[in-house]
Write a protein that holds these residues in place. Structure first.
Motif, short mmCIF file in Angstrom:
data_model
loop_
_atom_site.label_atom_id
_atom_site.label_comp_id
_atom_site.label_asym_id
_atom_site.label_seq_id
_atom_site.Cartn_x
_atom_site.Cartn_y
_atom_site.Cartn_z
N GLY A 1 -34.25 45.85 2.41
CA GLY A 1 -33.37 46.90 1.95
C GLY A 1 -33.71 47.36 0.54
O GLY A 1 -34.72 46.99 -0.04
N SER A 2 -32.83 48.20 -0.03
CA SER A 2 -33.08 48.78 -1.36
C SER A 2 -31.83 48.65 -2.22
O SER A 2 -30.74 48.33 -1.72
CB SER A 2 -33.44 50.27 -1.20
OG SER A 2 -32.30 51.02 -0.81
N SER B 1 -38.61 59.81 6.88
CA SER B 1 -37.38 59.01 6.80
C SER B 1 -36.65 58.93 8.14
O SER B 1 -35.64 58.23 8.24
CB SER B 1 -36.44 59.60 5.74
OG SER B 1 -37.00 59.48 4.45
N GLN C 1 -34.72 55.70 9.58
CA GLN C 1 -34.27 54.78 8.54
C GLN C 1 -32.76 54.59 8.61
O GLN C 1 -32.03 55.49 9.03
CB GLN C 1 -34.66 55.30 7.16
CG GLN C 1 -36.16 55.30 6.90
CD GLN C 1 -36.52 55.84 5.53
OE1 GLN C 1 -35.67 56.36 4.81
NE2 GLN C 1 -37.79 55.74 5.17
N PHE D 1 -29.14 53.63 6.62
CA PHE D 1 -28.49 53.68 5.31
C PHE D 1 -27.06 53.14 5.41
O PHE D 1 -26.32 53.51 6.31
CB PHE D 1 -28.43 55.13 4.82
CG PHE D 1 -29.76 55.76 4.57
CD1 PHE D 1 -30.34 55.74 3.31
CD2 PHE D 1 -30.45 56.37 5.61
CE1 PHE D 1 -31.57 56.33 3.08
CE2 PHE D 1 -31.68 56.97 5.39
CZ PHE D 1 -32.25 56.95 4.13
N ARG E 1 -30.67 51.62 1.40
CA ARG E 1 -31.40 51.39 2.63
C ARG E 1 -31.10 49.96 3.10
O ARG E 1 -31.04 49.03 2.29
CB ARG E 1 -32.90 51.51 2.39
CG ARG E 1 -33.42 52.91 2.10
CD ARG E 1 -33.78 53.67 3.35
NE ARG E 1 -34.65 52.93 4.23
CZ ARG E 1 -35.97 52.82 4.08
NH1 ARG E 1 -36.57 53.40 3.06
NH2 ARG E 1 -36.70 52.12 4.94
N THR F 1 -42.45 52.16 4.97
CA THR F 1 -41.87 51.46 3.82
C THR F 1 -42.55 50.14 3.53
O THR F 1 -42.93 49.85 2.39
CB THR F 1 -40.37 51.22 4.04
OG1 THR F 1 -39.71 52.48 4.21
CG2 THR F 1 -39.74 50.48 2.87
#
Length: 257
Positions: free
Chosen positions: A28-29, A79, A82, A84, A154, A229
């Motif tokens: 993740g981010s 993207s 992806q 979120f 993310r 990613t």
């Protein structure tokens, strides 16, 4: 080759593809700030389809937990797929304790150059903006708010089963829509291998679709995918039989984690 030995080899190759997904799990981010609106009604009918090319989102496995992304977040379609996690913040319209919801990127929210970026042009660059389905928006805030500030990050996509490949095209052009990706949920590049060919690099068409200009009819097909990613590469062996045809969706055993 003995048929039982051949089947054993196929199983081993499939398992190898699956094992490859466990070596680089997506973490993740960090949290970032953005804004969010919604489109459509409670049924999410208006959100089916979309720029990523997933078609009917219920059939594709994404359902109503989806979002269109502003141009900056959409990243020319890389993207697509992806996931979120989104939380309403700093608004009286947020639900108590600011619950979060997870959505998959399935569409683009195009710029509206006729509106100011802070007054209607919510998806104009360089804004980070989510245009959620109404069911997804209602999980985090009162829908009457219209637009809310959010925090997002993310997260790893949790999928059931392997990657799905929907075929379109003709005898000399194979177009593949890639769905149900786990892990980071995205693709950087992709290649196809027929039972009588070497690996053939596929080019990014748009959204979640990749294409190969080659005659592949009458061959069983395997795919090599690399995450945009994480750069992790996995193999989906013998996804489609030699009798494959356009318009059908084929399931694999492999997936990212």
């Amino acid at each position: 080759m003995d048929q039982s030995l051949y089947r054993t080899c196929l199983v081993i190759l499939s398992v190898m593809g699956m094992i490859g997904t466990s070596s680089a799990a997506y973490a993740g981010s960090p949290w970032r700030r953005a804004s969010a609106t919604f489109y459509g009604d409670e049924t999410a009918r208006e959100t089916m389809g979309g720029a990523c090319g997933y078609g009917n989102l219920w059939d594709s496995g994404y359902g109503a937990a989806t979002s269109a992304l502003s141009t900056v977040l959409f990243n020319d379609g890389y993207s697509c797929g992806q996931c979120f996690q989104i939380r309403c913040v700093s608004s009286p319209n947020c639900y108590y304790v600011s619950p979060a919801t997870v959505v998959t990127a399935t569409n683009i929210c195009p710029p509206n150059w006729g509106q100011n970026s802070n007054n209607g042009g919510w998806c104009n660059p360089p804004r980070a903006h989510f245009d959620l389905t109404k069911p997804a928006f209602m999980k985090i805030a009162n829908w009457k708010a219209g637009i809310i500030p959010v925090s997002y990050r993310r997260v790893a996509c949790r999928r059931s089963g392997g990657i799905k490949f929907k075929f379109e095209g003709n005898g000399y052009w194979l177009l593949v829509y890639v769905m149900n990706l786990g892990g980071a949920g995205d693709i950087r590049n992709m290649a196809v291998k027929g039972s009588r060919t070497n690996w053939i690099d596929m080019s990014h068409n748009w959204g979640a679709s990749y294409q190969a200009f080659s005659s592949l009819y009458g061959q069983s097909l395997s795919f090599r995918l690399t995450s945009y990613t994480t750069r992790q590469t996995i193999y989906a062996w013998n996804v489609a039989p030699a009798s494959w045809s356009a318009g059908k969706t084929y399931n694999s055993y492999a997936n990212f984690s």
